[in-house]
Design a protein around this motif. Structure first.
Motif, PDB file in Angstrom:
ATOM      1  N   ARG A 225       0.855  -1.183   0.000  1.00  0.00           N
ATOM      2  CA  ARG A 225       0.000   0.000   0.000  1.00  0.00           C
ATOM      3  C   ARG A 225       0.897   1.241   0.000  1.00  0.00           C
ATOM      4  NH1 ARG A 225      -1.989   0.585   6.333  1.00  0.00           N
ATOM      5  NH2 ARG A 225       0.075   1.243   6.994  1.00  0.00           N
ATOM      6  N   ALA A 226       0.347   2.313  -0.498  1.00  0.00           N
ATOM      7  CA  ALA A 226       1.077   3.590  -0.478  1.00  0.00           C
ATOM      8  C   ALA A 226       0.095   4.671  -0.020  1.00  0.00           C
ATOM      9  CB  ALA A 226       1.630   3.916  -1.862  1.00  0.00           C
ATOM     10  N   PRO A 227       0.570   5.582   0.840  1.00  0.00           N
ATOM     11  CA  PRO A 227      -0.340   6.579   1.411  1.00  0.00           C
ATOM     12  C   PRO A 227      -0.646   7.743   0.473  1.00  0.00           C
ATOM     13  CG  PRO A 227       1.864   6.924   2.269  1.00  0.00           C
ATOM     14  CD  PRO A 227       1.936   5.697   1.396  1.00  0.00           C
ATOM     15  N   GLY A 228      -1.760   8.397   0.740  1.00  0.00           N
ATOM     16  CA  GLY A 228      -2.079   9.652   0.067  1.00  0.00           C
ATOM     17  C   GLY A 228      -1.294  10.796   0.694  1.00  0.00           C
TER      18      GLY A 228
ATOM     19  N   VAL B  30       4.038  10.441 -18.407  1.00  0.00           N
ATOM     20  CA  VAL B  30       2.608  10.700 -18.630  1.00  0.00           C
ATOM     21  C   VAL B  30       2.312  12.197 -18.489  1.00  0.00           C
ATOM     22  CG1 VAL B  30       0.277  10.214 -17.774  1.00  0.00           C
ATOM     23  CG2 VAL B  30       2.001   8.413 -17.725  1.00  0.00           C
ATOM     24  N   SER B  31       2.910  12.823 -17.506  1.00  0.00           N
ATOM     25  CA  SER B  31       2.600  14.200 -17.113  1.00  0.00           C
ATOM     26  C   SER B  31       3.897  14.966 -16.900  1.00  0.00           C
ATOM     27  CB  SER B  31       1.909  14.100 -15.763  1.00  0.00           C
ATOM     28  OG  SER B  31       0.737  14.650 -15.700  1.00  0.00           O
ATOM     29  N   PRO B  32       4.480  15.520 -17.965  1.00  0.00           N
ATOM     30  CA  PRO B  32       5.843  16.072 -17.848  1.00  0.00           C
ATOM     31  C   PRO B  32       5.966  17.262 -16.896  1.00  0.00           C
ATOM     32  CG  PRO B  32       5.088  16.060 -20.146  1.00  0.00           C
ATOM     33  CD  PRO B  32       3.949  15.575 -19.327  1.00  0.00           C
ATOM     34  N   HIS B  33       4.827  17.935 -16.588  1.00  0.00           N
ATOM     35  CA  HIS B  33       4.940  19.115 -15.712  1.00  0.00           C
ATOM     36  C   HIS B  33       4.808  18.777 -14.231  1.00  0.00           C
ATOM     37  CE1 HIS B  33       5.040  21.522 -19.205  1.00  0.00           C
ATOM     38  NE2 HIS B  33       3.781  21.290 -19.551  1.00  0.00           N
ATOM     39  N   ALA B  34       4.405  17.560 -13.899  1.00  0.00           N
ATOM     40  CA  ALA B  34       4.139  17.224 -12.490  1.00  0.00           C
ATOM     41  C   ALA B  34       5.392  17.422 -11.641  1.00  0.00           C
ATOM     42  CB  ALA B  34       3.669  15.776 -12.382  1.00  0.00           C
ATOM     43  N   SER B  35       5.213  18.027 -10.463  1.00  0.00           N
ATOM     44  CA  SER B  35       6.388  18.278  -9.604  1.00  0.00           C
ATOM     45  C   SER B  35       6.890  17.003  -8.945  1.00  0.00           C
ATOM     46  CB  SER B  35       6.038  19.289  -8.518  1.00  0.00           C
ATOM     47  OG  SER B  35       5.165  18.700  -7.548  1.00  0.00           O
ATOM     48  N   GLY B  36       5.990  16.040  -8.712  1.00  0.00           N
ATOM     49  CA  GLY B  36       6.402  14.805  -8.029  1.00  0.00           C
ATOM     50  C   GLY B  36       6.429  14.935  -6.512  1.00  0.00           C
ATOM     51  N   GLY B  37       5.982  16.083  -5.977  1.00  0.00           N
ATOM     52  CA  GLY B  37       5.931  16.219  -4.513  1.00  0.00           C
ATOM     53  C   GLY B  37       5.065  15.133  -3.890  1.00  0.00           C
ATOM     54  N   ASP B  38       3.954  14.827  -4.577  1.00  0.00           N
ATOM     55  CA  ASP B  38       3.054  13.784  -4.056  1.00  0.00           C
ATOM     56  C   ASP B  38       3.730  12.411  -4.048  1.00  0.00           C
ATOM     57  OD1 ASP B  38       3.074  13.803  -6.830  1.00  0.00           O
ATOM     58  OD2 ASP B  38       0.905  14.084  -7.062  1.00  0.00           O
ATOM     59  N   LEU B  39       4.601  12.155  -5.040  1.00  0.00           N
ATOM     60  CA  LEU B  39       5.324  10.869  -5.072  1.00  0.00           C
ATOM     61  C   LEU B  39       6.285  10.778  -3.898  1.00  0.00           C
ATOM     62  CD1 LEU B  39       6.317  10.925  -8.847  1.00  0.00           C
ATOM     63  CD2 LEU B  39       4.484   9.553  -7.828  1.00  0.00           C
ATOM     64  N   ALA B  40       6.944  11.906  -3.606  1.00  0.00           N
ATOM     65  CA  ALA B  40       7.909  11.913  -2.501  1.00  0.00           C
ATOM     66  C   ALA B  40       7.189  11.693  -1.171  1.00  0.00           C
ATOM     67  CB  ALA B  40       8.688  13.224  -2.488  1.00  0.00           C
ATOM     68  N   ALA B  41       6.041  12.381  -0.977  1.00  0.00           N
ATOM     69  CA  ALA B  41       5.303  12.206   0.284  1.00  0.00           C
ATOM     70  C   ALA B  41       4.832  10.760   0.402  1.00  0.00           C
ATOM     71  CB  ALA B  41       4.112  13.157   0.330  1.00  0.00           C
ATOM     72  N   SER B  42       4.339  10.201  -0.699  1.00  0.00           N
ATOM     73  CA  SER B  42       3.825   8.833  -0.666  1.00  0.00           C
ATOM     74  C   SER B  42       4.953   7.825  -0.442  1.00  0.00           C
ATOM     75  CB  SER B  42       3.085   8.552  -1.981  1.00  0.00           C
ATOM     76  OG  SER B  42       2.416   7.328  -1.918  1.00  0.00           O
ATOM     77  N   THR B  43       6.129   8.107  -0.962  1.00  0.00           N
ATOM     78  CA  THR B  43       7.262   7.177  -0.801  1.00  0.00           C
ATOM     79  C   THR B  43       7.889   7.279   0.581  1.00  0.00           C
ATOM     80  OG1 THR B  43       7.767   7.390  -3.161  1.00  0.00           O
ATOM     81  CG2 THR B  43       9.510   6.482  -1.760  1.00  0.00           C
ATOM     82  N   PHE B  44       8.114   8.510   1.056  1.00  0.00           N
ATOM     83  CA  PHE B  44       8.908   8.676   2.279  1.00  0.00           C
ATOM     84  C   PHE B  44       8.056   8.796   3.538  1.00  0.00           C
ATOM     85  CE2 PHE B  44      11.594  10.486  -1.179  1.00  0.00           C
ATOM     86  CZ  PHE B  44      12.642   9.583  -1.103  1.00  0.00           C
ATOM     87  N   GLY B  45       6.770   9.130   3.380  1.00  0.00           N
ATOM     88  CA  GLY B  45       5.893   9.263   4.540  1.00  0.00           C
ATOM     89  C   GLY B  45       6.210  10.501   5.367  1.00  0.00           C
ATOM     90  N   GLY B  46       5.402  10.755   6.396  1.00  0.00           N
ATOM     91  CA  GLY B  46       5.656  11.842   7.341  1.00  0.00           C
ATOM     92  C   GLY B  46       5.591  13.228   6.713  1.00  0.00           C
ATOM     93  N   TRP B  47       6.212  14.184   7.383  1.00  0.00           N
ATOM     94  CA  TRP B  47       6.316  15.558   6.884  1.00  0.00           C
ATOM     95  C   TRP B  47       7.627  15.683   6.119  1.00  0.00           C
ATOM     96  CZ3 TRP B  47       3.507  20.264   8.207  1.00  0.00           C
ATOM     97  CH2 TRP B  47       2.401  20.039   9.022  1.00  0.00           C
ATOM     98  N   ILE B  48       7.572  16.270   4.923  1.00  0.00           N
ATOM     99  CA  ILE B  48       8.812  16.453   4.166  1.00  0.00           C
ATOM    100  C   ILE B  48       8.880  17.850   3.547  1.00  0.00           C
ATOM    101  CG2 ILE B  48       9.209  14.019   3.542  1.00  0.00           C
ATOM    102  CD1 ILE B  48       8.022  14.721   0.741  1.00  0.00           C
ATOM    103  N   ALA B  49      10.140  18.291   3.340  1.00  0.00           N
ATOM    104  CA  ALA B  49      10.390  19.467   2.492  1.00  0.00           C
ATOM    105  C   ALA B  49      10.863  18.908   1.163  1.00  0.00           C
ATOM    106  CB  ALA B  49      11.481  20.329   3.109  1.00  0.00           C
TER     107      ALA B  49
END
Ligand code: PMV
Length: 359
Positions: free
Chosen positions: A5-8, A155-174
């Motif tokens: 599973r991966a978090p939102g 698929v989406s060349p403009h996406a920042s990927g912040g959501d991928l980082a949050a989903s991968t690393f969990g918790g609060w991130i910069a």
């Protein structure tokens, strides 16, 4: 069978500016998940997901790589994740295999409306995590984030990927995003494994400590927002507004750096100040660009937060979806929750999904 599973996620600050490489943002992972079940199969693979309706998407391989057994190719993060991992597997000379993937999501309400908690990112991260286990690739979280980013920007060349980082690393991130043009070129020139091994300009991710004196409260407006529409509209308009856009980037950096410094110092008042600042910065951007970031419902959500001494703002692209509020643990929330109910804003009981480690 492998189940992962991966978090939102929720954006706390830095939206839109984070699309430009190297601009900081703050995100948090939340305890609602996309689940992927992987079952080994023979001769062909399939993907079962509500987004395809009842029929699974069936794929097989030929000399071109992964092909679908029908003509329509959906714009699809799951498929792109499979293709990206399969390319990595072939570059590493690992024997390819077949598998059935079954995807289910808690990031929609019962009628299938998306909450705006990053379901595309969570499905990408979960698919990559499942394949990491299946092929025993032993990828670190950072490598998995990079694979997820490669799959997403195909698929989406403009996406920042912040959501991928949050989903991968969990918790609060910069988080600040890599230069995606460079990353796409790296994949073309050096393949997936080569791109993963390279340093990515602009990319950085750092763990943040949650504010100990504040709680996160999330409101869902029920209005479906289209991130790609909002980001594209802003992109179109910003050429006409270039000077204000650079002011916006500078102001956003100021707000987010203030937020990070306040989180590092566990300064609750500083956190709230920075969030209010980030709300104002987005409003000023919207006053110039008029793309509709803070809808009336999101404005109400944030105004009711400010009225009780808390701070609130839209989360992500805005235009609907969710807003976030940071309030002291002992704040009286009854008035805020009553006002939300009157305004058809649903309180989502979400907790922070803890750090997955790896940073
Ligand atoms: O609307 P969301 O939660 O997908 O967030 C979008 C945030 C943007 O900065 C506007 C776009 C991006 O790719 O980061």
């Amino acid at each position: 069978m492998i189940t992962v599973r991966a978090p939102g996620k929720l954006f706390i600050a830095g939206e839109y500016a984070v699309v430009e490489p190297g601009n900081p943002s703050v995100l948090v992972a939340v305890d609602r998940f996309v689940r992927v079940e992987l079952t080994p199969s023979v001769g062909k693979g399939s993907i079962h997901s509500e987004q395809y309706g009842r029929q699974p998407l069936v794929w097989y391989r030929d000399a071109r790589g992964i092909v679908l057994d029908h003509d329509m190719r959906p714009v699809d993060y799951i498929l792109s994740s499979i293709e990206t991992v399969e390319q990595y597997v072939s570059e590493r000379a690992i024997a390819p295999r077949f598998y059935d993937l079954s995807v289910s999501s808690e990031l929609d309400d019962v009628s299938g409306r998306k909450f705006g908690l990053g379901s595309s990112a969570a499905v990408t991260v979960a698919t990559i995590n499942a394949l990491n286990q299946f092929y025993d690739l032993q990828l670190t979280p950072r490598q998995r984030y990079k694979l997820a980013m490669l799959a997403t920007i195909a698929v989406s060349p403009h996406a920042s990927g912040g959501d991928l980082a949050a989903s991968t690393f969990g918790g609060w991130i910069a988080y600040s995003a890599p230069d995606r043009i460079q990353v796409l070129r790296l994949r073309e020139a050096r393949g997936v494994a080569g791109a993963m091994d390279a340093d990515w300009d602009g990319f950085s991710v750092r763990r943040l400590t949650p504010p100990s004196e504040l709680q996160l409260i999330v409101g869902w407006t029920g209005e479906p927002a289209s991130t790609s529409r909002l980001v594209d509209d802003l992109r179109d308009r910003r050429w006409a507004e270039e000077i204000r856009y650079s002011d916006f980037l500078e102001q956003s950096r100021h707000d987010v750096e203030g937020l990070i410094a306040s989180l590092d110092a566990d300064d609750a008042e500083g956190v709230k100040r920075a969030i209010k600042g980030a709300r104002r910065t987005l409003s000023q951007l919207d006053a110039a660009a008029k793309v509709g970031i803070e809808t009336p419902a999101l404005a109400r959500l944030s105004d009711t937060a400010e009225a009780i001494g808390a701070a609130g703002k839209s989360s992500g692209a805005g235009g609907g979806d969710c807003g976030v509020v940071l309030a002291s643990h002992d704040a009286d929330l009854s008035g805020l929750l009553r006002e939300w109910e009157r305004s058809d804003i649903r309180h989502l009981a979400l907790a922070v999904h803890p750090s997955e480690g790896g940073l």
